[in-house]
Motif scaffolding. Structure first.
Motif, PDB file in Angstrom:
ATOM      1  N   GLU A   1      54.662  -4.871  -8.210  1.00  0.00           N
ATOM      2  CA  GLU A   1      55.639  -4.060  -8.180  1.00  0.00           C
ATOM      3  C   GLU A   1      55.603  -3.314  -9.799  1.00  0.00           C
ATOM      4  O   GLU A   1      55.834  -1.980 -10.035  1.00  0.00           O
ATOM      5  CB  GLU A   1      57.003  -4.721  -8.056  1.00  0.00           C
ATOM      6  CG  GLU A   1      58.218  -3.895  -8.408  1.00  0.00           C
ATOM      7  CD  GLU A   1      58.160  -2.758  -7.210  1.00  0.00           C
ATOM      8  OE1 GLU A   1      58.742  -1.648  -7.473  1.00  0.00           O
ATOM      9  OE2 GLU A   1      57.543  -2.898  -6.167  1.00  0.00           O
ATOM     10  N   ASN A   2      55.175  -4.229 -10.835  1.00  0.00           N
ATOM     11  CA  ASN A   2      54.938  -3.720 -12.179  1.00  0.00           C
ATOM     12  C   ASN A   2      53.981  -2.838 -12.288  1.00  0.00           C
ATOM     13  O   ASN A   2      54.008  -1.420 -12.894  1.00  0.00           O
ATOM     14  CB  ASN A   2      54.940  -4.844 -13.263  1.00  0.00           C
ATOM     15  CG  ASN A   2      56.052  -5.508 -13.524  1.00  0.00           C
ATOM     16  OD1 ASN A   2      57.231  -4.936 -13.070  1.00  0.00           O
ATOM     17  ND2 ASN A   2      56.136  -6.809 -13.916  1.00  0.00           N
ATOM     18  N   ILE A   3      52.872  -2.966 -11.603  1.00  0.00           N
ATOM     19  CA  ILE A   3      51.493  -2.227 -11.495  1.00  0.00           C
ATOM     20  C   ILE A   3      51.835  -0.810 -10.924  1.00  0.00           C
ATOM     21  O   ILE A   3      51.286   0.166 -11.537  1.00  0.00           O
ATOM     22  CB  ILE A   3      50.371  -3.124 -11.181  1.00  0.00           C
ATOM     23  CG1 ILE A   3      50.061  -4.112 -12.025  1.00  0.00           C
ATOM     24  CG2 ILE A   3      49.253  -2.017 -10.993  1.00  0.00           C
ATOM     25  CD1 ILE A   3      49.194  -5.401 -11.216  1.00  0.00           C
ATOM     26  N   LYS A   4      52.505  -1.035  -9.917  1.00  0.00           N
ATOM     27  CA  LYS A   4      52.878   0.381  -9.135  1.00  0.00           C
ATOM     28  C   LYS A   4      53.603   1.345 -10.117  1.00  0.00           C
ATOM     29  O   LYS A   4      53.410   2.376 -10.168  1.00  0.00           O
ATOM     30  CB  LYS A   4      53.720  -0.131  -7.920  1.00  0.00           C
ATOM     31  CG  LYS A   4      53.886   1.293  -7.022  1.00  0.00           C
ATOM     32  CD  LYS A   4      54.841   0.618  -5.779  1.00  0.00           C
ATOM     33  CE  LYS A   4      56.048   0.371  -5.910  1.00  0.00           C
ATOM     34  NZ  LYS A   4      56.801   0.103  -4.616  1.00  0.00           N
ATOM     35  N   LYS A   5      54.536   0.647 -10.973  1.00  0.00           N
ATOM     36  CA  LYS A   5      55.294   1.463 -12.041  1.00  0.00           C
ATOM     37  C   LYS A   5      54.146   1.956 -12.991  1.00  0.00           C
ATOM     38  O   LYS A   5      54.468   3.403 -13.376  1.00  0.00           O
ATOM     39  CB  LYS A   5      56.313   0.809 -12.562  1.00  0.00           C
ATOM     40  CG  LYS A   5      57.425   0.422 -11.616  1.00  0.00           C
ATOM     41  CD  LYS A   5      58.570  -0.528 -12.363  1.00  0.00           C
ATOM     42  CE  LYS A   5      59.611  -1.005 -11.412  1.00  0.00           C
ATOM     43  NZ  LYS A   5      60.487  -1.881 -11.995  1.00  0.00           N
ATOM     44  N   ILE A   6      53.164   1.203 -13.422  1.00  0.00           N
ATOM     45  CA  ILE A   6      52.449   1.616 -14.352  1.00  0.00           C
ATOM     46  C   ILE A   6      51.482   2.883 -13.983  1.00  0.00           C
ATOM     47  O   ILE A   6      51.199   3.849 -14.618  1.00  0.00           O
ATOM     48  CB  ILE A   6      51.415   0.587 -14.979  1.00  0.00           C
ATOM     49  CG1 ILE A   6      52.431  -0.549 -15.585  1.00  0.00           C
ATOM     50  CG2 ILE A   6      50.144   0.790 -15.709  1.00  0.00           C
ATOM     51  CD1 ILE A   6      51.537  -1.746 -15.887  1.00  0.00           C
ATOM     52  N   ILE A   7      51.018   2.850 -12.534  1.00  0.00           N
ATOM     53  CA  ILE A   7      50.125   3.494 -11.829  1.00  0.00           C
ATOM     54  C   ILE A   7      50.901   5.065 -11.964  1.00  0.00           C
ATOM     55  O   ILE A   7      50.447   6.012 -12.285  1.00  0.00           O
ATOM     56  CB  ILE A   7      49.736   3.287 -10.486  1.00  0.00           C
ATOM     57  CG1 ILE A   7      48.889   2.106 -10.894  1.00  0.00           C
ATOM     58  CG2 ILE A   7      49.046   4.455  -9.720  1.00  0.00           C
ATOM     59  CD1 ILE A   7      48.418   1.482  -9.225  1.00  0.00           C
ATOM     60  N   TRP A   8      52.100   4.941 -11.531  1.00  0.00           N
ATOM     61  CA  TRP A   8      52.958   6.241 -11.491  1.00  0.00           C
ATOM     62  C   TRP A   8      53.154   6.699 -12.823  1.00  0.00           C
ATOM     63  O   TRP A   8      53.108   7.797 -12.881  1.00  0.00           O
ATOM     64  CB  TRP A   8      54.407   5.579 -10.825  1.00  0.00           C
ATOM     65  CG  TRP A   8      55.484   6.546 -11.091  1.00  0.00           C
ATOM     66  CD1 TRP A   8      55.879   7.755 -10.583  1.00  0.00           C
ATOM     67  CD2 TRP A   8      56.596   6.519 -12.080  1.00  0.00           C
ATOM     68  NE1 TRP A   8      56.757   8.528 -10.938  1.00  0.00           N
ATOM     69  CE2 TRP A   8      57.215   7.691 -11.953  1.00  0.00           C
ATOM     70  CE3 TRP A   8      56.928   5.730 -13.038  1.00  0.00           C
ATOM     71  CZ2 TRP A   8      58.125   8.263 -12.887  1.00  0.00           C
ATOM     72  CZ3 TRP A   8      57.774   5.984 -14.067  1.00  0.00           C
ATOM     73  CH2 TRP A   8      58.627   6.994 -13.839  1.00  0.00           C
ATOM     74  N   LEU A   9      53.388   5.922 -13.813  1.00  0.00           N
ATOM     75  CA  LEU A   9      53.723   6.460 -15.204  1.00  0.00           C
ATOM     76  C   LEU A   9      52.361   7.234 -15.757  1.00  0.00           C
ATOM     77  O   LEU A   9      52.372   8.235 -16.312  1.00  0.00           O
ATOM     78  CB  LEU A   9      54.137   5.503 -16.137  1.00  0.00           C
ATOM     79  CG  LEU A   9      54.727   6.185 -17.585  1.00  0.00           C
ATOM     80  CD1 LEU A   9      55.661   7.124 -17.593  1.00  0.00           C
ATOM     81  CD2 LEU A   9      55.191   4.791 -18.423  1.00  0.00           C
ATOM     82  N   GLU A  10      51.429   6.676 -15.540  1.00  0.00           N
ATOM     83  CA  GLU A  10      50.030   7.091 -16.004  1.00  0.00           C
ATOM     84  C   GLU A  10      49.844   8.481 -15.236  1.00  0.00           C
ATOM     85  O   GLU A  10      49.239   9.268 -15.788  1.00  0.00           O
ATOM     86  CB  GLU A  10      48.762   5.772 -15.803  1.00  0.00           C
ATOM     87  CG  GLU A  10      48.800   4.715 -16.732  1.00  0.00           C
ATOM     88  CD  GLU A  10      47.799   4.340 -16.427  1.00  0.00           C
ATOM     89  OE1 GLU A  10      46.900   4.381 -15.682  1.00  0.00           O
ATOM     90  OE2 GLU A  10      47.389   3.245 -17.318  1.00  0.00           O
TER      91      GLU A  10
END
Length: 594
Positions: free
Chosen positions: A333-342
């Motif tokens: 879930e955290n990585i999904k947010k990081i991918i989105w923000l990048e």
């Protein structure tokens, strides 16, 4: 087919770029081959201050390039006997091979003098007349380049041409046994690819072990396989027999299945440490793959050695896996947010040393992920700085966007701009004109988006908006001075041609300083218009600007003395000052304007 010399030259440029990414390293590479089998050296410094006092040591380097599309499937290189003989007599080599794939992929092999001797012995054992050998390479991760270079040096120092080599039968008498493997390899892959050095103390003397016989055993006990996960994701792996009753299955370098056939026991070790070489998206896919494996408790192995081509494997856990799955879900879930923000920012900050403020900015932006029930529903504008980058973002309907993205709500037809001082609005104003501070530091900044957002006015252009447009032109000129990219000047010219700047003298001055830059300092094409302003303008600031570009020192000095401090700052704090000659700069700087 491209000429090999061109490929080699491109390979050298690629290595120079990778090595130069660490400021403590300086490549000195050439194709002249003044020294046989060496293309140059990498200078290693004790700190980022690269001077003779801080020079620590040099590492000899050889660079090769290849455009073979099949190279990456089994990266290796054929080393000739005379090459290895040279490396064994001298200080070894740090050998790079650049594969011209998209993107370029770089591999390396560090060969110490001791290793060169062992390889030569292996060649001799195979065939008396054999003159070369194929050796496996290790992929280069740019962030590890410092470790790769320094490790090559210290390994060659330790395993030099004078290091004694003993037979494998001596292992039982050794003390302080250690295994040295290349940076970027695990112990399993290093053993599989014969990329390790076994050493220890024999009667207080440091020695290296001849691993020729050990290599044969390691190769015979490894079987390459393909692993299919329940979510249909596939990974390469291999089965490694530890003993007659135990074996490991290593999958993708991050999952290890440990089998004990006597105890009828299975253990699973996993290590998902993020690497910038794979990126967050692939990391996210691997986590979901592992999650599917734990939930379905099934894998399928495929290998040419299996009679039916594939072998399903079902397993169960003696312990509750809810805790592991909870951890995996949290990470995913955290990585999904990081991918989105990048995706929004257009840049990754994972591998950079962030200050506390930048860390807080990223954490706050992550909270704006669309899945969050963020209370603020009214569209708002965000300006944030991360390291040296400036971001301008909008948030609307639970969606965060870069103002320069194609679907940004920051558009003329949707927004109006106003003067905060007198509250006057300009309905046809371009809101992107308001962003003028260090535009070259804004990732994703698009001059074409800014230009497309201008609308020819049906009403009179307010003076404050005209000044803002002129400020944007100056920002583009400033961006050119910082980056050297001509696109900034071309865009500034296009804005001036839109006729939002109606002050003809100001228009001529800014057009002139753009043209002088385009012509590398040649003022002939603008001298007539600048002379006219110098002789006829009623504004002392404009006369001073014209004198500056014409490099007429006495004229500039006369007008400079007549200007107020605010008028002087209009020259000293803006791009025009860069065009000033030496004497005029002295005049400007003598005032110590703050």
């Amino acid at each position: 087919m491209v000429d090999q010399q061109i490929i080699e030259q491109r390979a050298i440029h690629e290595i120079e770029g990778i090595v130069s990414s660490d400021t403590r390293l300086r490549p000195e590479l050439t194709m002249s081959d003044k020294i046989p089998y060496v293309d140059g050296t990498i200078l290693v410094y004790k700190s980022e201050k690269r001077n003779n006092k801080n020079l620590d040591f040099r590492v000899s380097v050889q660079v090769k390039g290849t455009e073979k599309s099949s190279f990456n499937r089994n990266p290796s290189f054929t080393f000739k006997k005379d090459m290895l003989e040279y490396y064994s007599r001298n200080s070894g080599i740090l050998f790079f091979v650049v594969s011209e794939t998209a993107p370029y992929t770089t591999y390396y092999k560090a060969i110490s003098p001791t290793q060169a001797k062992q390889i030569l012995k292996l060649i001799k054992k195979k065939k008396k007349d054999q003159k070369s050998i194929v050796l496996s390479l290790t992929r280069v991760n740019t962030k590890d380049i410092w470790k790769i270079v320094t490790s090559a040096h210290y390994t060659s120092q330790l395993f030099n041409s004078q290091t004694r080599i003993v037979s494998a039968n001596s292992i039982g008498n050794l003390k302080n046994i250690s295994v040295t493997i290349p940076v970027g390899e695990s112990i399993q892959t290093a053993l599989k690819k014969n990329q390790y050095i076994l050493s220890g103390l024999l009667r207080s003397q440091f020695v290296a072990v001849d691993t020729a016989d050990i290599i044969k055993i390691a190769v015979q006990n490894v079987l390459n396989i393909t692993v299919i996960f329940p979510n249909q994701h596939t990974e390469t792996g291999y089965i490694e027999w530890i003993s007659d009753s135990s074996f490991n299955i290593i999958i993708g370098g991050f999952i290890t299945l440990i089998f004990d056939t006597v105890k009828n026991q299975l253990d699973i070790n996993w290590n998902f440490n993020f690497s910038d070489s794979i990126g967050w998206q692939i990391y996210y896919e691997k986590l979901n793959m592992f999650k599917a494996m734990l939930e379905k408790q099934q894998l399928i192995f495929k290998s040419d050695s299996f009679s039916d081509g594939s072998s399903p494997f079902n397993f169960s856990f003696s312990k509750n896996i809810d805790t592991i799955l909870k951890d995996i879900n949290h990470r995913a879930e955290n990585i999904k947010k990081i991918i989105w923000l990048e995706g929004v920012l257009g840049k990754s900050y994972y591998n950079q040393n962030l200050d506390v403020t930048s860390q807080k900015v990223l954490l706050n932006l992550l909270k704006l992920h669309p899945s969050e029930d963020f209370e603020e529903k009214v569209p708002f504008f965000i300006h944030e700085s991360i390291l040296d980058d400036n971001y301008y973002l909008t948030y609307e309907n639970h969606t965060l966007k870069n103002v320069f993205s194609q679907d940004s709500p920051f558009r003329t037809e949707r927004l109006t701009v106003s003067n905060s001082i007198d509250d006057k609005i300009f309905k046809q104003g371009n809101p992107l004109v308001l962003i003028t501070e260090k535009v070259w530091t804004i990732p994703g900044y698009s001059t074409s988006t800014v230009l497309d957002n201008f609308r020819l006015p049906k009403e009179k252009v307010p003076s404050w908006y005209e000044n803002q447009v002129n400020q944007l032109v100056l920002s583009y000129i400033d961006a050119y001075d910082h980056t050297g990219e001509n696109n900034w000047l071309y865009s500034a010219q296009k804005i001036l041609k839109l006729n939002f700047v109606t002050d003809q003298e100001l228009l001529a001055i800014n057009s002139a300083q753009i043209e002088i830059r385009m012509l590398n300092g040649d003022i002939r094409s603008v001298s007539e218009s600048m002379f006219s302003i110098l002789e006829n303008s009623l504004k002392v600031q404009n006369r001073a600007a014209a004198a500056l570009m014409l490099n007429m020192v006495s004229k500039f000095s006369i007008n400079w003395k007549q200007m107020t401090d605010d008028e002087k700052k209009g020259i000293s704090k803006y791009p025009l000052k860069i065009l000033a000659g030496k004497e005029i700069k002295k005049i400007i700087e003598s005032d110590n304007l703050n």
